[in-house]
Scaffold this motif. Structure first.
Motif, PDB file in Angstrom:
ATOM      1  N   ALA A 100     -31.405  31.554 -15.184  1.00  0.00           N
ATOM      2  CA  ALA A 100     -30.118  32.229 -15.030  1.00  0.00           C
ATOM      3  C   ALA A 100     -29.329  31.491 -13.956  1.00  0.00           C
ATOM      4  O   ALA A 100     -29.833  31.231 -12.875  1.00  0.00           O
ATOM      5  N   HIS A 101     -28.074  31.158 -14.268  1.00  0.00           N
ATOM      6  CA  HIS A 101     -27.241  30.373 -13.365  1.00  0.00           C
ATOM      7  C   HIS A 101     -26.129  31.241 -12.771  1.00  0.00           C
ATOM      8  O   HIS A 101     -25.811  32.313 -13.296  1.00  0.00           O
ATOM      9  N   PRO A 102     -25.511  30.782 -11.672  1.00  0.00           N
ATOM     10  CA  PRO A 102     -24.427  31.559 -11.048  1.00  0.00           C
ATOM     11  C   PRO A 102     -23.300  31.870 -12.021  1.00  0.00           C
ATOM     12  O   PRO A 102     -22.967  31.061 -12.894  1.00  0.00           O
ATOM     13  N   ARG A 103     -22.693  33.030 -11.873  1.00  0.00           N
ATOM     14  CA  ARG A 103     -21.622  33.464 -12.790  1.00  0.00           C
ATOM     15  C   ARG A 103     -20.396  32.573 -12.685  1.00  0.00           C
ATOM     16  O   ARG A 103     -19.762  32.261 -13.685  1.00  0.00           O
ATOM     17  N   GLU A 104     -20.007  32.243 -11.476  1.00  0.00           N
ATOM     18  CA  GLU A 104     -18.836  31.406 -11.203  1.00  0.00           C
ATOM     19  C   GLU A 104     -17.564  31.986 -11.836  1.00  0.00           C
ATOM     20  O   GLU A 104     -16.895  32.805 -11.231  1.00  0.00           O
ATOM     21  N   LEU A 105     -17.212  31.593 -13.064  1.00  0.00           N
ATOM     22  CA  LEU A 105     -15.941  31.999 -13.659  1.00  0.00           C
ATOM     23  C   LEU A 105     -16.075  33.134 -14.669  1.00  0.00           C
ATOM     24  O   LEU A 105     -15.138  33.408 -15.424  1.00  0.00           O
ATOM     25  N   SER A 106     -17.220  33.786 -14.696  1.00  0.00           N
ATOM     26  CA  SER A 106     -17.420  34.928 -15.590  1.00  0.00           C
ATOM     27  C   SER A 106     -18.085  36.041 -14.794  1.00  0.00           C
ATOM     28  O   SER A 106     -18.494  35.840 -13.656  1.00  0.00           O
ATOM     29  N   ASN A 107     -18.172  37.231 -15.398  1.00  0.00           N
ATOM     30  CA  ASN A 107     -18.930  38.295 -14.748  1.00  0.00           C
ATOM     31  C   ASN A 107     -20.322  38.432 -15.364  1.00  0.00           C
ATOM     32  O   ASN A 107     -20.995  39.429 -15.184  1.00  0.00           O
ATOM     33  N   HIS A 108     -20.730  37.405 -16.126  1.00  0.00           N
ATOM     34  CA  HIS A 108     -22.072  37.323 -16.680  1.00  0.00           C
ATOM     35  C   HIS A 108     -22.692  35.991 -16.275  1.00  0.00           C
ATOM     36  O   HIS A 108     -21.989  34.991 -16.127  1.00  0.00           O
ATOM     37  N   ASN A 109     -24.010  35.973 -16.128  1.00  0.00           N
ATOM     38  CA  ASN A 109     -24.717  34.748 -15.776  1.00  0.00           C
ATOM     39  C   ASN A 109     -24.947  33.873 -17.004  1.00  0.00           C
ATOM     40  O   ASN A 109     -25.538  34.340 -17.984  1.00  0.00           O
ATOM     41  N   PRO A 110     -24.543  32.600 -16.967  1.00  0.00           N
ATOM     42  CA  PRO A 110     -24.947  31.684 -18.036  1.00  0.00           C
ATOM     43  C   PRO A 110     -26.471  31.550 -18.047  1.00  0.00           C
ATOM     44  O   PRO A 110     -27.121  31.568 -16.999  1.00  0.00           O
ATOM     45  N   ILE A 111     -27.044  31.412 -19.241  1.00  0.00           N
ATOM     46  CA  ILE A 111     -28.494  31.321 -19.392  1.00  0.00           C
ATOM     47  C   ILE A 111     -28.833  30.031 -20.132  1.00  0.00           C
ATOM     48  O   ILE A 111     -28.172  29.673 -21.114  1.00  0.00           O
TER      49      ILE A 111
END
Length: 323
Positions: free
Chosen positions: A193-204
């Motif tokens: 799981a990676h930092p959300r950065e530009l979303s409110n969900h974590n990229p996986i």
């Protein structure tokens, strides 16, 4: 064979496109699944901007208003599509993985689940029939809009009956769920799981191999023209050069000198910017953890928003380099 899943919450901005492309390159993704692009048609999306070559193909499901739309993008040098199933809430592609000794089909599912309980049940029923009716390996990712237990739910109501039905679906489909959510679960097997950065969900990401293609060669980037101090660096280097020889040799030497000065400036600028970005990313990740356990103060929210703005501006400048 690497997979990247991102609930982008809108992908109409250059910064979002650049972000997707950066994650795709960083994690060497063969497949990229996007949920909630929030655009009515894939024609509105710069799909090519999400990829780092012309060797790709994609399928999509259009959104309904501001909700939904799914896109699956893949590397055509590694995967040969044979069939596609489209639904408002899921995309399924089947095919063969090229240059592999593995036999059988590879089936990829990108999901964005509905909010309605009855619609959730319908989607699970349809997917279960598809999965059990086809042979091969299955990779299912996205957002089912449901959790498996109370520990995965934060700042919203937990529904035990929905969780029970979802767990039963996973069992009946013979799927393996990786126990991961937010940034509290960083690594589990080959899933990250990676930092959300530009979303409110974590990229996986689901990763099965690691490659290193070496350093990137020197080139001029469009974003440099907007960097503070770049004009002065070029002007000073151009004016201070001292050389000799024929006009063409002199000019060639001057350009080589300018190139070295720019490379030195680029290295110093990159070190400074990377430090600032890392500090900002660490700060936003900390706030992501804080918000799971307590509400943020007005001051903290302001700092968090400013950090996201800085990351967005950094992505905007990176996007200029893709044009």
């Amino acid at each position: 064979m690497n997979f990247l899943s991102i609930n982008v919450r809108g992908v109409g901005e250059d910064a979002k496109i650049s972000w997707v492309r950066r994650l795709k390159i960083k994690h060497k993704a063969t497949f990229v699944g996007l949920q909630e692009t929030q655009l009515s048609t894939s024609l509105s999306i710069d799909v090519k901007g999400c990829w780092d070559s012309n060797e790709f193909d994609f399928v999509s499901v259009d959104s309904s208003g501001r909700s939904g739309e799914l896109i699956l993008i893949w590397d055509t040098t590694l995967f040969q599509k044979s069939d596609v199933i489209k639904n408002r809430h899921y995309l399924v592609i089947s095919g063969k993985y090229k240059n592999s000794s593995a036999s059988g089909n590879l089936n990829i599912v990108n999901v964005y689940g509905p909010q309605s309980t009855s619609e959730k049940k319908k989607v699970r029923f349809e997917l279960l029939n598809i999965i059990n009716g086809r042979s091969g390996m299955w990779v299912v990712f996205g957002n089912f809009n449901v959790v498996r237990d109370l520990g995965e739910r934060c700042s919203s109501q937990f529904r035990p009956h929905s969780a029970f039905a979802f767990n039963r679906f996973i069992q009946e489909a013979n799927l393996k769920d990786f126990n991961m959510g937010w940034e509290r679960f960083t690594y589990y097997d080959s899933v990250t799981a990676h930092p959300r950065e530009l979303s409110n969900h974590n990229p996986i990401t689901l990763t099965s191999s690691v490659s290193d293609f070496g350093p990137i060669p020197f080139k001029f980037f469009n974003s440099w023209l907007l960097r503070e101090g770049f004009d002065q660096v070029v002007t000073d280097a151009w004016n201070c050069f001292r050389g000799y020889g024929t006009p063409d040799a002199y000019l060639a030497a001057k350009f080589r000198f300018l190139k070295e000065i720019i490379k030195k400036w680029r290295k110093e600028m990159d070190q400074k910017e990377r430090h600032e970005v890392n500090v900002t990313l660490k700060m936003t990740k900390n706030f992501e953890k804080f918000v799971e356990s307590r509400p943020l103060s007005s001051e903290e929210k302001g700092i968090w928003i400013d950090g996201i703005k800085k990351i967005t501006e950094w992505e905007r400048l990176k996007a200029l380099d893709l044009k």
